[in-house]
Write a protein that holds these residues in place. Structure first.
Motif, short mmCIF file in Angstrom:
data_model
loop_
_atom_site.label_atom_id
_atom_site.label_comp_id
_atom_site.label_asym_id
_atom_site.label_seq_id
_atom_site.Cartn_x
_atom_site.Cartn_y
_atom_site.Cartn_z
N MET A 4 0.81 -1.20 0.00
CA MET A 4 0.00 0.00 0.00
C MET A 4 0.85 1.26 0.00
O MET A 4 0.55 2.25 -0.66
CB MET A 4 -0.94 0.00 1.21
N SER A 5 1.96 1.27 0.74
CA SER A 5 2.83 2.44 0.79
C SER A 5 3.40 2.75 -0.59
O SER A 5 3.46 3.89 -1.02
CB SER A 5 3.96 2.21 1.79
N GLU A 6 3.83 1.69 -1.29
CA GLU A 6 4.37 1.88 -2.64
C GLU A 6 3.31 2.41 -3.58
O GLU A 6 3.58 3.25 -4.44
CB GLU A 6 4.94 0.55 -3.16
N LYS A 7 2.06 1.92 -3.45
CA LYS A 7 0.98 2.38 -4.30
C LYS A 7 0.71 3.86 -4.07
O LYS A 7 0.45 4.62 -5.00
CB LYS A 7 -0.29 1.57 -4.06
N LYS A 8 0.75 4.29 -2.80
CA LYS A 8 0.49 5.70 -2.50
C LYS A 8 1.56 6.61 -3.06
O LYS A 8 1.30 7.74 -3.46
CB LYS A 8 0.37 5.88 -0.98
N ASN A 9 2.82 6.12 -3.07
CA ASN A 9 3.92 6.94 -3.57
C ASN A 9 4.07 6.89 -5.08
O ASN A 9 4.83 7.66 -5.66
CB ASN A 9 5.24 6.48 -2.93
N LEU A 10 3.33 5.97 -5.71
CA LEU A 10 3.53 5.70 -7.12
C LEU A 10 3.29 6.92 -8.00
O LEU A 10 3.99 7.16 -8.97
CB LEU A 10 2.58 4.57 -7.56
N LEU A 11 2.29 7.73 -7.65
CA LEU A 11 1.87 8.82 -8.53
C LEU A 11 2.29 10.18 -8.01
O LEU A 11 1.74 11.20 -8.41
CB LEU A 11 0.34 8.78 -8.70
N GLU A 12 3.28 10.24 -7.13
CA GLU A 12 3.76 11.52 -6.64
C GLU A 12 4.62 12.20 -7.69
O GLU A 12 4.92 11.65 -8.74
CB GLU A 12 4.56 11.31 -5.34
N SER A 13 5.04 13.42 -7.40
CA SER A 13 5.90 14.22 -8.29
C SER A 13 5.21 14.56 -9.60
O SER A 13 5.79 14.48 -10.67
CB SER A 13 7.23 13.49 -8.57
N VAL A 14 3.94 15.00 -9.49
CA VAL A 14 3.21 15.38 -10.70
C VAL A 14 3.88 16.58 -11.37
O VAL A 14 3.93 16.68 -12.60
CB VAL A 14 1.74 15.70 -10.36
N ASP A 15 4.43 17.51 -10.56
CA ASP A 15 5.06 18.70 -11.13
C ASP A 15 6.20 18.32 -12.07
O ASP A 15 6.39 18.93 -13.11
CB ASP A 15 5.60 19.60 -10.01
N VAL A 22 -0.10 8.02 -17.26
CA VAL A 22 -0.12 8.41 -15.86
C VAL A 22 -1.04 9.61 -15.62
O VAL A 22 -1.68 9.71 -14.57
CB VAL A 22 1.31 8.70 -15.36
N PHE A 23 -1.11 10.53 -16.57
CA PHE A 23 -1.93 11.72 -16.40
C PHE A 23 -3.41 11.40 -16.27
O PHE A 23 -4.19 12.24 -15.83
CB PHE A 23 -1.71 12.70 -17.55
N LYS A 24 -3.81 10.19 -16.66
CA LYS A 24 -5.21 9.81 -16.52
C LYS A 24 -5.52 9.19 -15.15
O LYS A 24 -6.67 8.95 -14.82
CB LYS A 24 -5.61 8.81 -17.61
N VAL A 25 -4.47 8.89 -14.38
CA VAL A 25 -4.64 8.15 -13.12
C VAL A 25 -4.45 9.09 -11.94
O VAL A 25 -3.40 9.72 -11.80
CB VAL A 25 -3.66 6.98 -13.03
N ARG A 26 -5.47 9.16 -11.08
CA ARG A 26 -5.39 10.03 -9.89
C ARG A 26 -4.79 9.31 -8.70
O ARG A 26 -4.04 9.88 -7.92
CB ARG A 26 -6.79 10.53 -9.54
#
Length: 312
Positions: free
Chosen positions: A3-14, A42-46
């Motif tokens: 779960m931790s990896e999943k939460k960090n997966l989509l960080e750093s959008v900037d 990735v831009f389609k996934v929140r």
């Protein structure tokens, strides 16, 4: 993936927004319980997480498992394996849910497992062979990671249309233009090309199209060369150019940069028409010089955006 990896997966959008104009994209890889690998921009996934409790509701379309409540919003949940013709017996209901935002909709996509994010050049993203795209056009592109590993990129817009139907386009009055007025548009999604064509037909505007950015740029250069040879204004050949953001071989940002840097296209506005409707994507379009940005798919808004550009 925990779960931790999943939460960090989509960080750093900037950091990802800086990909605009670099002809690169980032793909989230996932599986559906088979040996095949699938991907989505990735831009389609929140967000990505474990599948929550799904409330079953009657009369749901095929592949729609029910509804979930997510931070005060109720969203439909689709089982991607139900939409694809996969080898072997049907896999169990996906244990991971990707929350996707595109085309002004928020949906849950059930998958077996997410893998990782990869960054690739758009010129490595190819249109699928007929055999891969035969399943109602649900595969929009493929990436060859190595000689034995293909990634199939899903056409999320086609899945949305298959699940909930396409909007009926009505009440669009024709534009006040001469009969030779023409629009050139490019989109890799068959459902998007069809709906754009319907809007332009109701505006009573001629149109030509391409299915990816590289094809579009080659055709636009040929049209510009022909107009130059005939000593005609390019606006007599093309009144507006419409581009999608994410396309195989060359994305809409790079295509727009090419158009805006070529003086032959001066005075021809570029409209970006994309399912990526966030403010970050609008800013990316503005950065490369698009004249207008329209989120898919709102036919009246698209028509209202095009009409003044056609009539000026």
């Amino acid at each position: 993936m925990n779960m931790s990896e999943k939460k960090n997966l989509l960080e750093s959008v900037d950091a990802r927004t800086r990909l605009a104009g670099s002809n690169k994209m980032e793909i989230l890889l996932f599986s559906l319980g088979t040996r095949e690998t699938f991907g989505i921009n990735v831009f389609k996934v929140r967000e990505v997480g474990q599948t929550p409790h799904i409330t079953k509701t009657p009369n749901m379309p095929r592949g729609v498992e029910g509804l979930v409540s997510l931070r005060g919003n109720v969203i439909p949940v689709l089982s991607l394996s139900a939409f694809l013709d996969l080898d072997g017996p049907p896999p169990p209901l996906g244990r991971t849910m990707m929350v996707a935002e595109f085309s002004k909709r928020t949906l849950g996509f059930l998958v077996h497992e997410v893998d990782r994010i990869i960054r690739v050049d758009w010129d490595r993203v190819k249109a699928p062979e007929t055999a891969l795209s035969s399943n109602q056009g649900l595969i929009s592109a493929v990436i060859e990671l190595d000689e034995s590993h293909l990634v199939s990129i899903l056409d999320a817009e086609q899945i949305l249309a298959n699940a909930f139907g396409e909007a009926v386009i009505i009440d669009i009055p024709p534009a006040r233009v001469d009969e030779e007025t023409s629009v050139f548009f490019v989109d890799d999604s068959s459902v998007a090309r069809r709906k754009i064509g319907e809007v332009l037909d109701k505006l009573r505007v001629k149109h030509k199209h391409a299915t990816n950015g590289a094809e579009a740029w080659a055709r636009l250069q040929a049209i510009a060369a022909h107009a130059q040879q005939a000593k005609k204004s390019l606006r007599d050949e093309i009144r507006i150019i419409m581009v999608d953001a994410e396309m195989p071989e060359m994305d809409g940002y790079v295509l727009t940069k090419h158009i805006k840097s070529d003086p032959r296209f001066d005075g021809v506005p570029v409209v970006m028409h994309s399912s990526l409707s966030s403010e970050a994507n609008r800013a990316m379009g503005k950065e490369v010089g698009v004249d207008a940005y329209v989120a898919k798919f709102d036919a009246p808004v698209l028509a209202d955006t095009l009409r003044p550009l056609l009539e000026r």
